[in-house]
Design a protein around this motif. Structure first.
Motif, short mmCIF file in Angstrom:
data_model
loop_
_atom_site.label_atom_id
_atom_site.label_comp_id
_atom_site.label_asym_id
_atom_site.label_seq_id
_atom_site.Cartn_x
_atom_site.Cartn_y
_atom_site.Cartn_z
N LEU A 87 47.73 51.96 36.02
CA LEU A 87 47.01 50.90 36.11
C LEU A 87 47.25 50.00 37.51
CD1 LEU A 87 45.20 48.42 35.18
CD2 LEU A 87 46.82 47.76 33.79
N ALA A 88 48.41 50.03 37.78
CA ALA A 88 48.96 49.40 38.45
C ALA A 88 48.50 50.63 40.12
CB ALA A 88 50.64 49.52 38.98
N ARG A 89 48.31 51.75 39.91
CA ARG A 89 48.07 52.40 40.77
C ARG A 89 46.39 52.30 41.45
NH1 ARG A 89 48.29 57.84 38.85
NH2 ARG A 89 46.39 57.22 38.17
N ASN A 90 45.34 51.98 41.00
CA ASN A 90 44.48 51.92 40.14
C ASN A 90 44.07 50.04 40.98
OD1 ASN A 90 43.70 53.93 39.86
ND2 ASN A 90 43.33 53.23 37.60
N MET A 91 44.63 49.27 40.72
CA MET A 91 44.77 47.84 41.80
C MET A 91 45.08 48.44 43.62
SD MET A 91 46.94 45.59 38.83
CE MET A 91 46.45 44.25 39.65
N ALA A 92 45.82 49.39 43.79
CA ALA A 92 46.24 49.23 45.15
C ALA A 92 45.10 50.74 45.30
CB ALA A 92 47.48 50.31 45.25
N TYR A 152 38.53 46.57 41.32
CA TYR A 152 38.19 45.53 40.21
C TYR A 152 38.40 45.72 39.19
CZ TYR A 152 35.01 42.02 38.36
OH TYR A 152 34.44 41.09 37.82
N ALA A 153 37.79 47.04 38.81
CA ALA A 153 37.69 47.51 37.22
C ALA A 153 39.31 47.23 36.75
CB ALA A 153 37.30 48.79 36.95
N ARG A 195 49.79 42.54 45.97
CA ARG A 195 48.52 43.39 46.36
C ARG A 195 47.80 42.92 46.69
NH1 ARG A 195 49.57 49.60 47.60
NH2 ARG A 195 48.53 49.33 48.94
N VAL A 196 47.49 42.93 45.68
CA VAL A 196 45.02 42.15 45.58
C VAL A 196 45.00 40.70 46.17
CG1 VAL A 196 43.72 41.66 43.99
CG2 VAL A 196 44.80 44.11 43.39
N LEU A 202 39.71 36.98 43.17
CA LEU A 202 40.00 36.19 42.02
C LEU A 202 40.08 36.59 40.52
CD1 LEU A 202 36.09 34.91 43.17
CD2 LEU A 202 38.60 33.37 43.87
N CYS A 203 39.56 37.57 40.35
CA CYS A 203 39.63 38.06 38.83
C CYS A 203 41.75 37.74 38.57
CB CYS A 203 39.47 39.76 38.73
SG CYS A 203 39.73 39.75 37.34
N ALA A 204 42.46 38.55 39.72
CA ALA A 204 43.77 38.03 39.49
C ALA A 204 44.24 36.64 39.61
CB ALA A 204 44.29 38.88 41.14
N LEU A 205 43.17 36.11 40.60
CA LEU A 205 44.30 34.96 40.56
C LEU A 205 43.52 34.49 39.29
CD1 LEU A 205 42.53 34.09 43.76
CD2 LEU A 205 45.29 33.72 42.88
N LYS A 206 42.99 34.44 38.48
CA LYS A 206 42.08 33.55 37.38
C LYS A 206 43.39 33.92 36.24
CE LYS A 206 37.22 33.44 38.21
NZ LYS A 206 36.21 33.78 38.11
N MET A 207 43.91 35.33 36.24
CA MET A 207 45.00 35.61 35.07
C MET A 207 46.02 35.32 35.39
SD MET A 207 46.60 39.53 34.53
CE MET A 207 47.03 39.21 36.69
#
Length: 136
Positions: free
Chosen positions: A2-7, A15-16, A44-45, A70-75
């Motif tokens: 998951l962390a790898r896909n976020m980068a 985004y996913a 990083r996001v 925005l998704c990361a900020l909302k989380m």
């Protein structure tokens, strides 16, 4: 993974991954904040526009990168509302540094979320003291 896909450099994959993490964070708050690899990936996001990187992408990809942020900020906003979690989140230096760097450099919706997160983190006296005197 998951962390790898976020980068990932592909915006849809990023985004996913951000969306999947936000769903996981709703039930696993403590585990998400404890995981330093995930915290660095979120940072990083947030810093997606570092050195003007968004200006060099096409408009469609730019929208998806901004959506990921925005998704990361909302989380992070969701996590910062919980007292126990916000204490750990305020001590995650990568997140507080990223929030300080990107504040007032984003679009309006993201800036509002960023200020709300910082406000939630500084609401508790221990967090405020830590952020003022010990955060980088």
């Amino acid at each position: 993974a998951l962390a790898r896909n976020m980068a990932d450099r592909y915006p849809q994959i990023r985004y996913a991954a951000c969306l999947a993490l936000s769903f996981l964070a709703k039930k696993n708050r403590k585990e998400v904040v404890k995981n330093t690899i995930l915290m660095h990936s979120i940072a990083r996001v947030l810093e997606v526009d570092k050195n003007g990187a968004l200006e060099r992408t096409n408009p469609q990809d730019r929208k998806v990168f901004i959506g990921s942020r925005l998704c990361a900020l909302k989380m992070l906003l969701h996590l910062s509302k919980n007292k126990d979690i916000s204490t750990k989140l305020a001590r995650a230096d990568c997140i507080t540094t990223a929030l300080a760097r990107i504040a007032s450099t984003m679009e309006l919706a993201a800036n509002i979320l960023c200020v709300a997160i910082i406000t939630n983190l500084t609401r508790h006296p221990d967090n405020a003291s830590h952020l003022v005197f010990h955060a980088p």
